[in-house]
Design a protein around this motif. Structure first.
Motif, PDB file in Angstrom:
ATOM      1  N   TYR A 478       0.836  -1.207   0.000  1.00 32.46           N
ATOM      2  CA  TYR A 478       0.000   0.000   0.000  1.00 32.46           C
ATOM      3  C   TYR A 478       0.866   1.251   0.000  1.00 32.46           C
ATOM      4  O   TYR A 478       0.565   2.230  -0.694  1.00 32.46           O
ATOM      5  CB  TYR A 478      -0.930  -0.027   1.211  1.00 32.46           C
ATOM      6  CG  TYR A 478      -2.093   0.930   1.143  1.00 32.46           C
ATOM      7  CD1 TYR A 478      -2.856   1.059  -0.008  1.00 32.46           C
ATOM      8  CD2 TYR A 478      -2.449   1.696   2.254  1.00 32.46           C
ATOM      9  CE1 TYR A 478      -3.940   1.927  -0.061  1.00 32.46           C
ATOM     10  CE2 TYR A 478      -3.538   2.564   2.215  1.00 32.46           C
ATOM     11  CZ  TYR A 478      -4.279   2.676   1.052  1.00 32.46           C
ATOM     12  OH  TYR A 478      -5.349   3.539   1.000  1.00 32.46           O
ATOM     13  N   ALA A 479       1.960   1.223   0.752  1.00 30.68           N
ATOM     14  CA  ALA A 479       2.872   2.369   0.769  1.00 30.68           C
ATOM     15  C   ALA A 479       3.447   2.631  -0.625  1.00 30.68           C
ATOM     16  O   ALA A 479       3.612   3.788  -1.039  1.00 30.68           O
ATOM     17  CB  ALA A 479       3.998   2.129   1.769  1.00 30.68           C
ATOM     18  N   LYS A 480       3.722   1.566  -1.358  1.00 32.36           N
ATOM     19  CA  LYS A 480       4.262   1.719  -2.718  1.00 32.36           C
ATOM     20  C   LYS A 480       3.224   2.325  -3.648  1.00 32.36           C
ATOM     21  O   LYS A 480       3.532   3.211  -4.463  1.00 32.36           O
ATOM     22  CB  LYS A 480       4.710   0.356  -3.243  1.00 32.36           C
ATOM     23  CG  LYS A 480       5.299   0.401  -4.655  1.00 32.36           C
ATOM     24  CD  LYS A 480       5.699  -0.988  -5.121  1.00 32.36           C
ATOM     25  CE  LYS A 480       6.217  -0.944  -6.556  1.00 32.36           C
ATOM     26  NZ  LYS A 480       6.549  -2.309  -7.064  1.00 32.36           N
ATOM     27  N   VAL A 481       1.986   1.864  -3.531  1.00 30.03           N
ATOM     28  CA  VAL A 481       0.915   2.429  -4.360  1.00 30.03           C
ATOM     29  C   VAL A 481       0.773   3.926  -4.086  1.00 30.03           C
ATOM     30  O   VAL A 481       0.661   4.741  -5.009  1.00 30.03           O
ATOM     31  CB  VAL A 481      -0.427   1.711  -4.088  1.00 30.03           C
ATOM     32  CG1 VAL A 481      -1.576   2.438  -4.772  1.00 30.03           C
ATOM     33  CG2 VAL A 481      -0.366   0.264  -4.563  1.00 30.03           C
ATOM     34  N   ILE A 482       0.768   4.285  -2.801  1.00 29.69           N
ATOM     35  CA  ILE A 482       0.597   5.695  -2.434  1.00 29.69           C
ATOM     36  C   ILE A 482       1.776   6.524  -2.941  1.00 29.69           C
ATOM     37  O   ILE A 482       1.595   7.621  -3.506  1.00 29.69           O
ATOM     38  CB  ILE A 482       0.450   5.832  -0.912  1.00 29.69           C
ATOM     39  CG1 ILE A 482      -0.824   5.121  -0.438  1.00 29.69           C
ATOM     40  CG2 ILE A 482       0.420   7.304  -0.498  1.00 29.69           C
ATOM     41  CD1 ILE A 482      -0.955   5.015   1.068  1.00 29.69           C
ATOM     42  N   LYS A 483       2.978   6.013  -2.755  1.00 31.57           N
ATOM     43  CA  LYS A 483       4.167   6.754  -3.186  1.00 31.57           C
ATOM     44  C   LYS A 483       4.179   6.971  -4.699  1.00 31.57           C
ATOM     45  O   LYS A 483       4.476   8.071  -5.181  1.00 31.57           O
ATOM     46  CB  LYS A 483       5.436   6.005  -2.760  1.00 31.57           C
ATOM     47  CG  LYS A 483       6.724   6.707  -3.155  1.00 31.57           C
ATOM     48  CD  LYS A 483       7.950   5.917  -2.692  1.00 31.57           C
ATOM     49  CE  LYS A 483       9.237   6.616  -3.117  1.00 31.57           C
ATOM     50  NZ  LYS A 483      10.439   5.849  -2.690  1.00 31.57           N
ATOM     51  N   ASN A 484       3.835   5.912  -5.458  1.00 34.52           N
ATOM     52  CA  ASN A 484       3.852   5.999  -6.918  1.00 34.52           C
ATOM     53  C   ASN A 484       2.594   6.638  -7.480  1.00 34.52           C
ATOM     54  O   ASN A 484       2.552   6.992  -8.659  1.00 34.52           O
ATOM     55  CB  ASN A 484       4.025   4.608  -7.528  1.00 34.52           C
ATOM     56  CG  ASN A 484       5.372   3.978  -7.194  1.00 34.52           C
ATOM     57  OD1 ASN A 484       6.331   4.687  -6.883  1.00 34.52           O
ATOM     58  ND2 ASN A 484       5.444   2.668  -7.278  1.00 34.52           N
ATOM     59  N   HIS A 485       1.569   6.743  -6.621  1.00 33.38           N
ATOM     60  CA  HIS A 485       0.251   7.230  -7.058  1.00 33.38           C
ATOM     61  C   HIS A 485      -0.251   6.425  -8.258  1.00 33.38           C
ATOM     62  O   HIS A 485      -0.933   6.927  -9.145  1.00 33.38           O
ATOM     63  CB  HIS A 485       0.314   8.719  -7.413  1.00 33.38           C
ATOM     64  CG  HIS A 485      -0.993   9.443  -7.235  1.00 33.38           C
ATOM     65  ND1 HIS A 485      -1.576   9.627  -5.995  1.00 33.38           N
ATOM     66  CD2 HIS A 485      -1.856   9.992  -8.134  1.00 33.38           C
ATOM     67  CE1 HIS A 485      -2.697  10.282  -6.149  1.00 33.38           C
ATOM     68  NE2 HIS A 485      -2.922  10.492  -7.418  1.00 33.38           N
ATOM     69  N   ALA A 486       0.085   5.139  -8.228  1.00 35.05           N
ATOM     70  CA  ALA A 486      -0.251   4.285  -9.370  1.00 35.05           C
ATOM     71  C   ALA A 486      -0.104   2.835  -8.970  1.00 35.05           C
ATOM     72  O   ALA A 486       0.599   2.476  -7.998  1.00 35.05           O
ATOM     73  CB  ALA A 486       0.659   4.590 -10.548  1.00 35.05           C
ATOM     74  N   LEU A 487      -0.764   1.972  -9.725  1.00 35.33           N
ATOM     75  CA  LEU A 487      -0.569   0.530  -9.631  1.00 35.33           C
ATOM     76  C   LEU A 487       0.440   0.103 -10.668  1.00 35.33           C
ATOM     77  O   LEU A 487       0.648   0.784 -11.693  1.00 35.33           O
ATOM     78  CB  LEU A 487      -1.892  -0.194  -9.880  1.00 35.33           C
ATOM     79  CG  LEU A 487      -3.003   0.031  -8.851  1.00 35.33           C
ATOM     80  CD1 LEU A 487      -4.320  -0.481  -9.391  1.00 35.33           C
ATOM     81  CD2 LEU A 487      -2.668  -0.651  -7.547  1.00 35.33           C
ATOM     82  N   ASP A 488       1.078  -1.053 -10.450  1.00 34.98           N
ATOM     83  CA  ASP A 488       1.974  -1.593 -11.463  1.00 34.98           C
ATOM     84  C   ASP A 488       1.189  -1.875 -12.725  1.00 34.98           C
ATOM     85  O   ASP A 488       0.029  -2.296 -12.694  1.00 34.98           O
ATOM     86  CB  ASP A 488       2.634  -2.884 -10.975  1.00 34.98           C
ATOM     87  CG  ASP A 488       3.678  -2.617  -9.891  1.00 34.98           C
ATOM     88  OD1 ASP A 488       4.148  -1.466  -9.814  1.00 34.98           O
ATOM     89  OD2 ASP A 488       4.007  -3.541  -9.135  1.00 34.98           O
ATOM     90  N   GLU A 489       1.826  -1.681 -13.874  1.00 30.42           N
ATOM     91  CA  GLU A 489       1.141  -1.875 -15.140  1.00 30.42           C
ATOM     92  C   GLU A 489       0.984  -3.351 -15.497  1.00 30.42           C
ATOM     93  O   GLU A 489       0.136  -3.688 -16.319  1.00 30.42           O
ATOM     94  CB  GLU A 489       1.904  -1.149 -16.259  1.00 30.42           C
ATOM     95  CG  GLU A 489       1.869   0.376 -16.092  1.00 30.42           C
ATOM     96  CD  GLU A 489       2.586   1.098 -17.220  1.00 30.42           C
ATOM     97  OE1 GLU A 489       3.079   0.399 -18.130  1.00 30.42           O
ATOM     98  OE2 GLU A 489       2.631   2.332 -17.195  1.00 30.42           O
ATOM     99  N   GLU A 490       1.780  -4.224 -14.903  1.00 30.03           N
ATOM    100  CA  GLU A 490       1.712  -5.643 -15.270  1.00 30.03           C
ATOM    101  C   GLU A 490       0.383  -6.231 -14.847  1.00 30.03           C
ATOM    102  O   GLU A 490      -0.093  -5.942 -13.744  1.00 30.03           O
ATOM    103  CB  GLU A 490       2.869  -6.396 -14.622  1.00 30.03           C
ATOM    104  CG  GLU A 490       4.230  -5.944 -15.140  1.00 30.03           C
ATOM    105  CD  GLU A 490       5.354  -6.720 -14.478  1.00 30.03           C
ATOM    106  OE1 GLU A 490       5.061  -7.629 -13.668  1.00 30.03           O
ATOM    107  OE2 GLU A 490       6.518  -6.435 -14.781  1.00 30.03           O
TER     108      GLU A 490
END
Length: 490
Positions: A478-490
């Motif tokens: 969740y921290a990664k999603v928030i930081k990137n303001h995005a989901l992984d494209e895969e």
């Protein structure tokens, strides 16, 4: 292929376009939620009054799966600074928490305000703001002062005044810093569970009367609290306010069940939304009609579904600044066969509309087992709300996945991810959705499930008096999603 991959693929195939851009719109906000009784503990500290959940867990421990209670819970009353540190690590934009009515107003009435309670919530709000985290505050998350329950609780029409008095105190104390408010969390859980099934506090079985009195009085209480803010505080503080509804998406079991699925949505969503969000106000007409017919069948001289006066209809209508939606899953619905025995609602069958509840085999189940995992149902629910109540701002104020407490919670990660993808698809399709809230920040007291069911991004060791919090894998995700303001494209 894993279950979540199947669901994502199905969602993409169900729309007429695909996207490789899984970036959230500018200004979209991510948060996490808890509630007072579930995390605070300190149930009798200082001058705090007794709540219905204090009384219920102390007198009916057999109704809690592990016989536990929220006396200590996560001890957030003492560990709120640790909680904020964890929110900082996640990068949360906001934190949704609730105020304990009986902590702030020990006897339930506004003539006595607890200095200790006011200090606790002031410290929490100030601590959040110092770290750049916005408070989203719920006034009522199920923990009614027992003193008010002794006077009838939500079945007493005077509770609308008691609640608006409480709301005024909260706005006065915290409104200069709190800009996002929820009056009441999950009205269906407040009215239908205790009175339809006799479960959860206050645990009073009264399906023919208690449920419906609670339903009407709760809507009036929300409206009064909204009107207080609108008339006395909005010009000063320029905040926003609504209530949060838990909605289940209903799919027809067969082609013949489409009308029944719509009726089920009206029964669950409409009873607690139509009066507020629809242009005409009042009860959903189809539900009002069927409840009147049911009352006659049971031998009552008139409907036990309490009518609104025209003045009440106008008073409740339009008391929102956004629609707050708690979503966990979906159900199938079909018409009951003649002589078929129906289980009680909630959250089994729905006898009032002669409906049987089930699940599609391809919908993954979770350990709570009352819902099938159907992320596309969230997107369908948002479109249903927009079509029925108009184009408005939507917030997801709860969405989460229960486990038994494993630190490697891949299922929770996948659950959050597929629902976030549905949210992005909904936004692309024209839904004005601005907030997403994970339930929950940390493991907590999960009502009748006690501490056996865990929803937390952070694991809490309830066997340790210090209540240490440990981030699960989902916290890093969740921290990664928030930081990137995005989901992984895969």
């Amino acid at each position: 292929m894993a279950w979540y991959q199947v669901l994502v693929l199905g969602a993409l195939l169900s729309v007429s376009w695909c996207t490789e851009d899984w970036t959230f719109p500018p200004g979209f906000k991510f948060g996490a939620a808890t509630s007072a009784y579930q995390v605070e503990g300190a149930w009798n500290v200082s001058d705090k009054g007794e709540s219905i959940w204090d009384r219920y867990t102390h007198t009916r421990p057999e109704d809690i799966a592990d016989g536990s209670n929220g006396d200590v819970a996560c001890d957030s009353y003492n560990l709120w600074q640790t909680d904020i540190d964890n929110m900082v690590d996640l990068g949360l934009h906001y934190y949704r928490f609730s105020i304990s009515w009986s902590r702030l107003l020990p006897n339930g009435f506004a003539n006595k305000i607890s200095e200790d309670g006011a200090r606790y919530y002031n410290n929490l709000i100030d601590g959040l703001l110092e770290k750049g985290i916005e408070p989203l505050v719920t006034l009522y998350h199920w923990d009614l002062p027992q003193n008010l329950q002794d006077l009838g609780g939500w079945t007493n029409p005077l509770i609308a005044d008691w609640f608006s008095d409480y709301a005024r105190v909260a706005y006065s104390l915290f409104g200069d810093r709190v800009k996002m408010w929820l009056t009441i969390n999950e009205p269906m859980a407040i009215c239908d569970v205790p009175y339809n099934a006799g479960a959860w506090a206050p645990g009073i079985l009264s399906p023919d009367h208690g449920t419906h009195l609670c339903n009407k009085n709760l809507l009036l209480a929300h409206a009064k609290a909204y009107r207080v803010y609108d008339e006395e505080f909005r010009a000063m503080y320029n905040g926003e306010i609504s209530l949060s509804n838990i909605l289940f998406w209903f799919e027809p079991w067969t082609e013949d069940d489409h009308d029944l699925a719509e009726l089920a949505i009206q029964y669950c969503a409409g009873r607690y939304s139509h009066a507020i969000y629809s242009k005409e106000g009042g009860w959903p007409p189809a539900i009002e009609k069927i409840m009147e017919e049911n009352s006659k069948k049971k031998g009552y001289s008139k409907s036990n579904f309490p009518a609104f006066t025209q003045e009440e209809i106008e008073f409740i209508k339009g008391t929102f600044d956004y629609f707050a939606l708690n979503f966990y899953g979906a159900m199938l619905v079909r018409a009951a066969e003649e002589g078929e025995q129906l289980g009680p609602w909630p959250f089994g069958d729905i006898p009032d509309i002669n409906a049987v509840i089930g699940y599609r085999p391809e919908w993954p189940e979770n350990i709570v087992s009352i819902l099938g995992i159907y992320p596309e149902g969230l997107r369908k629910q948002l479109h249903w709300l927009k079509e029925n109540y108009g184009d408005m701002k939507f917030l997801i104020t709860e969405n989460g996945y229960p486990t038994r407490g494993e630190p490697n919670d891949q299922d929770r990660i996948e659950y959050i991810e597929v629902h976030l993808r549905e949210i992005l698809l909904a936004i692309k399709e024209g839904i004005n959705l601005t907030h997403y809230t994970v339930w929950s920040l940390m493991d907590n007291f999960e009502w009748a499930d006690g501490y056996g069911t865990r929803f937390g991004l952070y694991e809490v060791d309830f066997n340790d008096p210090l209540r240490p919090r440990t981030p699960r894998d989902s916290a890093a995700f969740y921290a990664k999603v928030i930081k990137n303001h995005a989901l992984d494209e895969e």
